[in-house]
Scaffold this motif. Structure first.
Motif, mmCIF file in Angstrom:
data_model
loop_
_atom_site.group_PDB
_atom_site.id
_atom_site.type_symbol
_atom_site.label_atom_id
_atom_site.label_comp_id
_atom_site.label_asym_id
_atom_site.label_seq_id
_atom_site.Cartn_x
_atom_site.Cartn_y
_atom_site.Cartn_z
ATOM 1 N N PRO A 191 0.828 -1.217 0.000
ATOM 2 C CA PRO A 191 0.000 0.000 0.000
ATOM 3 C C PRO A 191 0.857 1.260 0.000
ATOM 4 N N ASN A 192 0.517 2.190 -0.873
ATOM 5 C CA ASN A 192 1.199 3.486 -0.947
ATOM 6 C C ASN A 192 2.702 3.368 -1.198
ATOM 7 N N GLU A 225 6.765 -0.647 4.889
ATOM 8 C CA GLU A 225 6.312 -0.906 6.254
ATOM 9 C C GLU A 225 4.876 -1.424 6.288
ATOM 10 N N GLN A 226 4.103 -1.123 5.255
ATOM 11 C CA GLN A 226 2.702 -1.555 5.209
ATOM 12 C C GLN A 226 2.507 -2.838 4.396
ATOM 13 N N ARG A 247 10.536 -6.894 3.812
ATOM 14 C CA ARG A 247 11.837 -6.945 3.148
ATOM 15 C C ARG A 247 11.696 -7.268 1.664
ATOM 16 N N LEU A 248 10.759 -8.129 1.330
ATOM 17 C CA LEU A 248 10.512 -8.392 -0.085
ATOM 18 C C LEU A 248 10.025 -7.114 -0.777
ATOM 19 N N ALA A 249 9.179 -6.353 -0.095
ATOM 20 C CA ALA A 249 8.701 -5.090 -0.664
ATOM 21 C C ALA A 249 9.868 -4.126 -0.868
ATOM 22 N N THR A 250 10.773 -4.056 0.088
ATOM 23 C CA THR A 250 11.932 -3.170 -0.040
ATOM 24 C C THR A 250 12.794 -3.571 -1.225
ATOM 25 N N LYS A 251 13.005 -4.869 -1.399
ATOM 26 C CA LYS A 251 13.797 -5.348 -2.537
ATOM 27 C C LYS A 251 13.154 -4.974 -3.863
#
Length: 337
Positions: free
Chosen positions: A39-40, A44-45, A167-171
């Motif tokens: 989201p957004n 973190e979300q 962490r997957l989102a950050t990658k």
């Protein structure tokens, strides 16, 4: 395929009390279990929206204690293409943890088949069994199983499992820092790299190498001041903008690394093994890579069977750190072939 066949752990019975981190992976790495939602565009979300198959697998996992009351699931996380679980064996079992996971693997295969459109309520049991035997397994037959024994390891692993979606989102949002860069040439040596390659363009570098003579003097003679002064000097140099370079092998060097990470300083970390296709730094190292504060280098190819660092490798990595820290690195000499 033969490399995916089930391999029993050799030399370990694993029937007694213990805590294990288990990972089971979809062979194709296809997102069959869920979808990552960000989201957004805020890591973190991030969370994983489970598909029907993922829901059924989680239900099967959390009810393992129904069949094995000795087992408690302390933490789990379903990802799009794999599942993590931290399993606590509270009492000795007749079956090993391997046999328990083998049962879960077989159950997952059945769940996968029954979740597909090719099986309906009109099929008889013989047809379902025949379809089950023909079905491809949902997970590889070679799970990752790590027994935990060190102090503090459990809490670190719980956090690791909990933070998987973030962490997957950050990658995905910062692929440049987490992409494995091969054939990076620095001063005539060839490295693989993950992280911020621009850290090789800094003005000042300093190696972190705690000498054994200081440690012996502290342990045998009680003279802790030289060791303390050196470790403090490393932190002071980092605070002044120096990029610290080291394999951070000894416990004292690791203590310096902990402070550098906590204070968010720039670091070049030399490691004794390369990077697999799905390599992901853990915990504080991951955050440092995401922030552009860390570059991880390895002069060796990835070896999935490697367990320990050798003395020769330690000496070699300390030499590399000295080379990087004491040489004037020409940005034009850094090549990614």
């Amino acid at each position: 395929m033969s490399e995916n066949k089930w391999h029993w752990q050799t030399g370990r019975i694993w029937r007694g009390v213990g805590i294990y981190h288990v990972t089971m992976v979809v062979p194709s790495r296809m997102p069959l279990l869920g979808d990552l939602i960000i989201p957004n565009n805020d890591p973190e979300q991030a969370y994983v929206a489970r598909k029907e198959l993922g829901d059924r697998l989680v239900d099967e996992l959390v009810h393992i204690h129904t069949y094995y009351p000795e087992i408690l699931i302390l933490q789990y996380c379903l990802m799009p293409d794999h599942i993590h679980a931290i399993i606590h064996v509270r009492h000795p079992m007749k079956k090993s943890i391997n046999e328990v996971l083998r049962g879960f693997w077989q159950g997952a295969k059945k769940i996968s088949r029954l979740s597909s459109s090719s099986v309906s309520s009109e099929l008889n049991s013989d047809q379902i069994n025949e379809d089950y035997l023909k079905a491809n397994p949902i997970f590889t037959e070679k799970p990752f199983i790590r027994p935990m024994s060190r102090r503090g390891q459990l809490q670190s692993m719980i956090r690791y499992v909990q933070m998987n979606p973030q962490r997957l989102a950050t990658k995905r949002l910062k692929p440049g820092y987490f992409y494995v860069q091969e054939n990076v040439e620095i001063g005539g040596r060839i490295y693989s790299a993950i992280g911020n390659i621009k850290l090789l363009h800094a003005e000042k570098y300093c190696p972190v190498h705690v000498r054994s003579v200081w440690v012996k003097d502290a342990e045998q003679n009680g003279n802790v001041q030289p060791l303390k002064d050196y470790k403090n000097s490393c932190v002071i140099a980092a605070r002044e903008g120096t990029v610290m370079v080291s394999p951070f092998i000894s416990e004292h060097e690791k203590a310096v690394l902990d402070v550098l990470l906590k204070e968010k300083h720039a670091i070049i970390y030399i490691v004794d093994n390369g990077f697999g296709q799905y390599f992901k730094p853990s915990n504080a190292l991951f955050d440092a890579v995401a922030d552009g504060r860390l570059l991880i280098l390895s002069p060796w190819p990835y070896d999935p069977k490697k367990k320990r660092v050798t003395r020769a490798e330690c000496i070699a990595m300390n030499t590399m750190a000295e080379e990087i820290a004491t040489s004037s690195i020409d940005p034009d000499s850094i090549r990614n072939n």
